[in-house]
Every structure is written in C-alpha cells, then in structure tokens.
Design an enzyme around this catalytic site. Structure first.
Site, PDB file in Angstrom:
ATOM      1  CE  LYS A  71       3.890  -9.589   9.273  1.00  0.00           C
ATOM      2  NZ  LYS A  71       2.841  -9.157  10.197  1.00  0.00           N
ATOM      3  CB  THR A  73      -3.099  -9.403   2.176  1.00  0.00           C
ATOM      4  OG1 THR A  73      -4.114  -9.779   3.108  1.00  0.00           O
ATOM      5  CG2 THR A  73      -3.725  -9.184   0.810  1.00  0.00           C
ATOM      6  NE  ARG A  94       3.514 -15.882  11.879  1.00  0.00           N
ATOM      7  CZ  ARG A  94       3.093 -14.880  12.644  1.00  0.00           C
ATOM      8  NH1 ARG A  94       3.187 -14.960  13.959  1.00  0.00           N
ATOM      9  NH2 ARG A  94       2.571 -13.799  12.099  1.00  0.00           N
ATOM     10  CE  LYS A 105      -2.381 -10.837  13.766  1.00  0.00           C
ATOM     11  NZ  LYS A 105      -2.652 -11.627  12.566  1.00  0.00           N
ATOM     12  CB  ALA A 273       5.802 -11.681  16.300  1.00  0.00           C
ATOM     13  CG  PHE A 301       2.600  -8.458  15.786  1.00  0.00           C
ATOM     14  CD1 PHE A 301       1.318  -8.117  15.402  1.00  0.00           C
ATOM     15  CD2 PHE A 301       2.751  -9.427  16.760  1.00  0.00           C
ATOM     16  CE1 PHE A 301       0.203  -8.708  15.990  1.00  0.00           C
ATOM     17  CE2 PHE A 301       1.649 -10.029  17.355  1.00  0.00           C
ATOM     18  CZ  PHE A 301       0.379  -9.664  16.973  1.00  0.00           C
ATOM     19  CG  PHE A 381      -6.633  -0.182   2.769  1.00  0.00           C
ATOM     20  CD1 PHE A 381      -7.602  -0.861   3.497  1.00  0.00           C
ATOM     21  CD2 PHE A 381      -5.299  -0.566   2.928  1.00  0.00           C
ATOM     22  CE1 PHE A 381      -7.264  -1.895   4.351  1.00  0.00           C
ATOM     23  CE2 PHE A 381      -4.957  -1.595   3.784  1.00  0.00           C
ATOM     24  CZ  PHE A 381      -5.938  -2.256   4.495  1.00  0.00           C
ATOM     25  CD1 TRP A 409      -7.808  -7.814   0.823  1.00  0.00           C
ATOM     26  CD2 TRP A 409      -9.202  -7.061  -0.758  1.00  0.00           C
ATOM     27  NE1 TRP A 409      -9.086  -8.159   1.201  1.00  0.00           N
ATOM     28  CE2 TRP A 409      -9.969  -7.704   0.254  1.00  0.00           C
ATOM     29  CE3 TRP A 409      -9.874  -6.511  -1.841  1.00  0.00           C
ATOM     30  CZ2 TRP A 409     -11.363  -7.790   0.198  1.00  0.00           C
ATOM     31  CZ3 TRP A 409     -11.255  -6.612  -1.909  1.00  0.00           C
ATOM     32  CH2 TRP A 409     -12.001  -7.241  -0.897  1.00  0.00           C
TER      33      TRP A 409
END
Length: 557
Positions: A71, A73, A94, A105, A273, A301, A381, A409
């Site tokens: 998210k 990214t 954030r 994470k 979150a 999230f 991906f 990415w």
C-alpha cells in the site's frame, strides 16, 4: 534483484532546499534537518489558508496478509506518476515505528523504485518525533507517580490509573508491570504497563491537532485516571499540560522529504490502524493540500481499519473532503484469502484467487457506502500470471469497477501512470458524489460500535463483555457518549479472529474493553484478543540488520 535499501542507497537526492523551493516555500517556512530532511513551520497552514485545496486521494487496501500488499509503495508510486504526467502532487505518509521495523512487518517508506528517502533515517529515528512523543508520554507517567508519592492532593486512586508508559518497540514482557516497589523512598506500589508509542494518546493527539494551542488544549483534557469517588483526573488537574506541550513543540512540525523521483513527501505521525486511528497528521495532509494540486495519502491496513477511521475520525476532525479512493490488492494476497498457504503462492491457482475476491468485494462495498469514487489498483508481483491478473480485471470489468494494473515497485512513477489517469478522472466525478459518515456522533456508543461491526466488518452483531457494558454506562454518564469510535481489531481478518481470512460470515464481534481518549477526542474499543503492546516474532527482522565500519546500513529490507 536489488533490495529496497540497495535501490535507495543508489538514488540521487536533491538538496532539501530545492524541494522546498519547488513548493514555493520561503526560508521562514521550513528549517533543515541535515541535507535531505526538513521541518515545515507549524504556521504554514494558517499562512496558506486562502489558497485553494488540492484534491485528496486516499490509498487503502484489502486485509493484509504475510504475502504483502504494498500500500505504501502504491501511494508513493501514484504520487510519482501524477508528477510524471504533469500534475503537481505531494505525498503524505505516516512515520514508521521501530517495533515493526525490528519485528516482522517492515518499514513504511515504500519499496523498490517507489520509496521515500532517506529510507534508513525514516525507518529508524528520522527527526525524533516518536522519541518526543515517548518522552512526553512517560513524563506524564512520572508526574502521576510523583504526585501520589508526594501526598496525593488530588486523591487519585492508584488502582484506577488508566495512563500507561510507552516505548517504541515490540516488547511483550512490559504489557503488565508493577512500579513503586522497594520501600517508601521508591514511590507507591501499583500495577502499570506499557503500550507501544504509536498507541499512545499523545500520538493520536499530535496527529489530530491543528495548532500548538490546540495541542496544549487537547493534552490538558487527557484523562489519566479517577479518584476514589470516580471523579476523572486530567492533565490539567496535574498542571503539566505546558511542560508536555513544550516537549512536543518541534514534533508538531511536519517533516518534508522526497521520493526516489524527487516528488515531495510530507511524513508526520505514525499511529497504527489496528490499535489506533492509523492516519498521518491532519497538519501534514492539510499542508500538502495547500502545496499541491493532488495529495496522495494512505491509511493503515485494510479499509475496515484505516479507511474507516480516516473518514469517521480524521477527516471529520480536520474538516476536509476526500476526492477519490484507491483500493490496493495483489494476486498473492487474494490467493491467501482464498486459502493458499504462503509457500505455494508462486503456483497459479485461479480457484483460490476467485474465492479470495470476496475479501476485495467487501472492501469495495465499504468504500461505496461512504459515497466515494474509487479505483482498484492491482499491485503487480513478478510471480503473477497473465491468467491471474486477467481474472481480477475481468471480475472488476463485469461489475463496472475501474481497475489499473500497476508496476510501481519496478518502474516507479512510469508504472503507475494508468492508475494516475484513472484517479484524476475519479476526482472529477466526485463533484456529483455525496459523502456519507457511517454514524452520527449523537448515537449511543453501542450503536456506533454495532454499525462499524455490521456495515464495515460484515458481522451479525456485537457482544459486550460485562466489563465493557459497565464501562459504556460509566463513560456515557460522564458525558463522553457522543465521541467517535476508534475500534482496535486484528488487521488480518474482517472479524476479530485473525485466522478467519477471506470474507467470513456468521460471526459476532466481541467488545472486550472500552477506554476513553478524551484529548484525542474518541473512544477506544478493544475487540477480540488485540494487544496495544505487540510482541516480536520468533525471528525478528533485526537479526538481518547491521552497519559497516564506514557507517553504511545493511539488511534494512
């Protein structure tokens, strides 16, 4: 394939002065923190108050899985893509917490060629904001214990102190502690505990404040506990709101950095979150809206957590509109929601992918319920097959849902230009949309909890424990029943059971405990087994981290 940190360390950054000048900022509007970071003036919003606001774009996602969704990214990539097609965009994110960075994470600076830089600083100590919040929080704890030790003039009941100490690290051993042991000179013994810094009410206050005066006012309203007669005790009663605000006078200022492609990014505040409200600061978002034509921000999230709180808490307090939403999904995560184990994700599995689409469908329904236009961003991906991406796009097309295959990415902004074009179109559609809050503030606390559980999570109902029922009655009597709800829930499931992936049905949300966060201006509702102090995994990410004798960081993702 290069790692995120290898890509970041090979990037060429512009001097932060150049980034500031490109935003038409004067010297009094910012102050440098080294060559690549700056603090923006907390007076900047007021200075720019007559300037029109840019369009606010919220990036959210499906429920996260160990496979990753990217998210942050996509948020960075979309901001870069908007600039690439000639739009003036500013990203608002954030700050990462050391707990997840050192845990499992990862960081919150994006990835690949869609990162905010310098990622080493951002993911570690950055400009010291989280340390300032930790210091202010723990200074209050010290003042509370000192007050009791020095005679307890306010008649505070040591058994009813709700305020906990914090640290910016996952440390399960500190969830419950006892302080004051060792005799009369060591204080008054009482039960205590630690939360992670990002769950501190001071973090929430910093992210929801609009000025230094507002910050002090909110801090003064913090309820730290109760007297023996059930009277709430606030920071104002302790007369330390000025000292705590002093510790935060620099932390209140948003941080300016840049992406790999030199797109400006404002990074400020870092509440989780799942256990907090999950959004960067109002000051950062509103400043970005004055400096750019488009603001790309994210909420933590899935849409069941961060986006719900963004709409019902942050934008409500900040009084700003959201013009469009991006819902991030990946083939990998959707297959996991369809029952595939992480070790088997490289194998094509259309049946599992089709089953996992139910999770995406629920998040789409949630955003639709708020009346906002949206685009589904399919974050690509290398292991995705053509058949799998076609399935998702066909599923969306059959439901008149706009989708964009993004590859930010690997390709940075160039991999998100199609998404950027669709988002621009959606922001123009929004003129005919009517935003709907999920609940009215004057509804009862229980009614607001039930609406979140039923409309956002898809639960049949809620069930309050006896303790939670008593707390709801008590807090309503205190006059706090008209506050919004900040639900603390596992991020891995729409339910309060992290093992129930996909789109579970027939479940009830258990309300375990309710806590007032009066300075922040909401009620925290703890569901299931969610913890406000996480623990480290069996093999923390910290095991891979190091620094060379030259000072070069290695192993940071």
């Amino acid at each position: 394939m290069k790692t995120d940190i290898e890509i970041a360390q090979q990037a060429t950054l512009k001097p932060i002065q150049e980034i500031a000048e490109n935003l038409q900022l004067n010297e009094e509007d910012w102050e440098p923190h080294g060559h690549s970071k700056a603090k923006l003036s907390d007076q900047l919003i007021d200075k720019l108050k007559d300037k029109p606001n840019g369009k606010v774009i919220l990036v959210t996602s499906i429920n996260p899985t160990p496979a990753g969704e990217g998210k942050s990214t996509v948020t960075v990539g979309l901001g870069q893509a908007l600039n690439k097609i000639g739009k003036k965009s500013v990203i608002a994110l954030r700050e990462p917490s050391l707990g997840p960075v050192m845990g499992m994470k990862g960081g919150a600076a994006g990835g690949g060629y869609s990162q905010v830089l310098p990622m080493e600083d951002i993911n570690l100590h950055f400009t010291g904001d989280l340390h300032a919040i930790t210091s202010a929080n723990n200074a209050l704890s010290a003042m509370i214990d000192n007050h009791i030790h020095r005679g307890n003039e306010l008649n505070i009941d040591p058994r009813r102190i709700d305020w906990k100490r914090v640290m910016d690290m996952n440390d399960r051993a500190l969830r419950q502690t006892v302080v004051g042991l060792g005799g009369p000179k060591r204080g008054v013994p009482r039960e205590d505990g630690f939360n992670i810094t990002v769950a501190s009410e001071i973090m929430a206050i910093l992210c929801l404040t609009t000025s230094l005066d507002d910050l002090k006012l909110r801090i003064s309203k913090i309820v730290i506990g109760y007297t023996y007669e059930d009277i709430p005790i606030t920071v104002k009663d302790l007369q330390v709101e000025g000292a705590l605000t002093l510790l935060l006078k620099d932390a209140i200022k948003p941080n300016l950095v840049q992406t790999i492609e030199n797109t400006p990014a404002i990074i400020h505040g870092g509440p989780f979150a799942n256990i907090a409200h999950g959004c960067n600061s109002i000051m950062a978002t509103k400043t970005a809206a004055k400096l750019g034509d488009y603001v790309v921000t994210e909420a933590g999230f899935g849409a069941d957590l961060g986006a719900e709180k963004f709409f019902n808490i942050k934008s409500r307090v900040g009084e700003f509109d959201t013009d469009a939403v991006v819902i991030v999904a990946t083939v990998r995560a959707l297959k996991m929601h369809g029952g595939v184990m992480k070790d088997n994700l490289k194998e094509e599995n259309l049946d599992a992918l089709n089953a996992g689409m139910e999770n995406l469908k629920k998040h789409i329904e949630t955003i639709e319920s708020f009346g906002l236009p949206f685009v589904v961003a399919l974050n690509k991906f290398p292991t995705d097959t053509l058949a799998e991406t076609d399935l998702i796009q066909t599923w969306c097309e059959s439901r008149d849902i706009d989708t964009a295959l993004t590859d930010v990415w690997e390709n940075g902004g160039a991999g998100g230009t199609h998404l950027a074009e669709q988002v621009i179109a959606k922001t123009e559609e929004n003129n005919n949309k009517e935003f709907n809050h999920l609940y009215k503030l004057e509804e009862t606390l229980e009614s607001k909890m039930r609406k979140i559980a039923q409309k956002v999570y898809g639960a049949d109902d809620i069930e309050l424990t006896p303790k939670a029922k008593e707390q709801v009655t008590f807090y309503t009597e205190k006059g706090w029943g008209d506050l919004p709800i900040c639900m603390a829930k596992t991020q891995y499931s729409l339910s309060d059971n992290p093992t129930l992936t996909g789109r579970p049905t027939g479940f009830t949300i258990t309300i375990r405990e309710v806590k007032p966060s009066i300075g922040a201006g909401f009620m925290i509702v703890l569901t299931g087994d969610v913890m406000t102090m996480p623990g480290l995994p069996a093999k923390p990410a910290a095991l891979n981290m190091n620094v060379t004798k030259e000072g070069k960081v290695v192993g940071l993702f």
